[in-house]
Design a protein around this motif. Structure first.
Motif, short mmCIF file in Angstrom:
data_model
loop_
_atom_site.label_atom_id
_atom_site.label_comp_id
_atom_site.label_asym_id
_atom_site.label_seq_id
_atom_site.Cartn_x
_atom_site.Cartn_y
_atom_site.Cartn_z
N LEU A 57 0.85 -1.18 0.00
CA LEU A 57 0.00 0.00 0.00
C LEU A 57 0.89 1.23 0.00
O LEU A 57 1.83 1.33 0.79
CB LEU A 57 -0.89 0.01 1.25
CG LEU A 57 -1.80 1.21 1.41
CD1 LEU A 57 -3.00 1.08 0.47
CD2 LEU A 57 -2.29 1.31 2.86
N LEU A 58 0.61 2.16 -0.90
CA LEU A 58 1.32 3.43 -0.96
C LEU A 58 0.37 4.50 -0.44
O LEU A 58 -0.66 4.77 -1.05
CB LEU A 58 1.74 3.76 -2.40
CG LEU A 58 2.65 2.73 -3.06
CD1 LEU A 58 2.84 3.07 -4.54
CD2 LEU A 58 3.99 2.66 -2.36
N ARG A 59 0.70 5.07 0.69
CA ARG A 59 -0.20 6.03 1.33
C ARG A 59 -0.31 7.31 0.51
O ARG A 59 0.69 7.93 0.18
CB ARG A 59 0.25 6.32 2.75
CG ARG A 59 0.22 5.06 3.61
CD ARG A 59 0.71 5.26 5.02
NE ARG A 59 1.95 5.97 5.07
CZ ARG A 59 2.21 6.94 5.95
NH1 ARG A 59 1.33 7.31 6.84
NH2 ARG A 59 3.39 7.54 5.94
N GLN A 60 -1.55 7.66 0.20
CA GLN A 60 -1.89 8.88 -0.55
C GLN A 60 -1.04 9.07 -1.80
O GLN A 60 -0.71 10.19 -2.18
CB GLN A 60 -1.86 10.10 0.36
CG GLN A 60 -2.91 10.01 1.43
CD GLN A 60 -3.25 11.34 2.05
OE1 GLN A 60 -2.74 12.38 1.66
NE2 GLN A 60 -4.13 11.31 3.02
N ALA A 61 -0.73 7.99 -2.49
CA ALA A 61 0.11 8.05 -3.69
C ALA A 61 -0.69 8.38 -4.94
O ALA A 61 -0.13 8.80 -5.94
CB ALA A 61 0.84 6.73 -3.89
N PHE A 62 -2.01 8.18 -4.90
CA PHE A 62 -2.85 8.50 -6.06
C PHE A 62 -3.30 9.95 -5.95
O PHE A 62 -3.89 10.35 -4.95
CB PHE A 62 -4.07 7.59 -6.12
CG PHE A 62 -5.02 7.95 -7.24
CD1 PHE A 62 -4.81 7.46 -8.51
CD2 PHE A 62 -6.10 8.79 -7.01
CE1 PHE A 62 -5.68 7.81 -9.55
CE2 PHE A 62 -6.96 9.14 -8.03
CZ PHE A 62 -6.75 8.65 -9.30
#
Length: 189
Positions: free
Chosen positions: A154-159
Motif C-alpha cells: 500500500l502506498l499512502r496517498q500516492a494517487f
C-alpha cells in the motif's frame, strides 16, 4: 518511436487518433472510469482531443505507449505503458487500463494486457512493469493478479487525481517471473 499495433485472438490495439475522439469522450463519461483513473471529471470532448495529441507526443519521445483496445472495430477500452524509464539493466514502466462498461467482465483487460506486457518486455527491454490502482479497485486488482503481478503493498496517498489524494495498491511483474496467479492478501481477506 513510431506507434505499433498489437493483435490478440479477439482484439486490435492501436494508438488513438482523431477518429477516436468521440468514442473516448463517450467512454470517459462513465463514473467508474472517472472514479478509478486520472481522467478529468467532468470529461469534455476537448479533453479527448488533448489526450490524443499528448499520446502522439508520448509515442514520439518514447515516454509512454498508449493503445485503444478494439473489438470488431469498436473502441472497448484503453491501455498503456506509462512512465517508461530506460535503463542499462532493463527499464521499467507502469501499466494502466480502463474498459467501457459494456466491455467489462469479458476478459479483454487480461487479453490486451498480456500482449502489452509481452511487447514491453521483448521490444522495450523492460525488466519490471508495475501496476498501481486506487486502494479498493478490486476489479483492476483481480485483472493484475490474473496477469501474474505480485502484490507489493500500500502506498499512502500516492494517487493524485483531480482534487483528491488516495491510498494506492502496488504490484509488480518482472520479465522472468512465473505468470501463475498467486494469492493477494487484499483480495483474499
Amino acid at each position: 518511436m513510431e506507434p505499433v499495433a498489437l493483435t490478440t485472438d479477439r482484439l486490435v490495439l492501436r494508438a488513438p487518433g482523431e477518429s477516436d475522439v468521440d468514442a473516448i469522450t463517450e467512454a470517459c463519461q462513465d463514473s467508474d472510469i472517472q472514479r478509478w483513473t486520472t481522467v478529468p471529471s467532468p470529461y469534455a470532448r476537448t479533453d479527448a482531443e488533448e489526450f490524443v495529441r499528448l499520446v502522439a507526443g508520448w509515442w514520439a519521445d518514447g515516454s509512454e505507449t498508449v493503445w485503444t483496445v478494439r473489438l470488431d472495430g469498436a473502441l472497448v477500452g484503453m491501455i498503456g505503458l506509462h512512465r517508461i524509464v530506460p535503463h542499462d539493466t532493463g527499464g521499467s514502466a507502469e501499466i494502466g487500463f480502463w474498459m467501457t462498461p459494456a466491455s467489462r467482465g469479458h476478459g479483454y483487460v487480461v487479453e490486451a494486457a498480456t500482449a502489452v506486457i509481452e511487447w514491453g518486455f521483448r521490444q522495450l527491454g523492460l525488466a519490471r512493469i508495475e501496476w498501481r490502482a486506487v486502494a479498493g479497485n478490486v476489479p483492476s486488482a483481480r485483472a493484475a493478479r490474473a496477469l501474474g503481478f505480485r502484490y507489493e503493498g500500500l502506498l499512502r496517498q500516492a494517487f493524485a487525481g483531480g482534487d483528491r489524494r488516495e491510498d494506492s495498491w502496488i504490484a509488480g511483474i518482472l520479465r522472468d517471473d512465473d505468470r501463475t496467479p498467486v494469492d493477494w492478501a487484499v483480495l483474499d481477506a
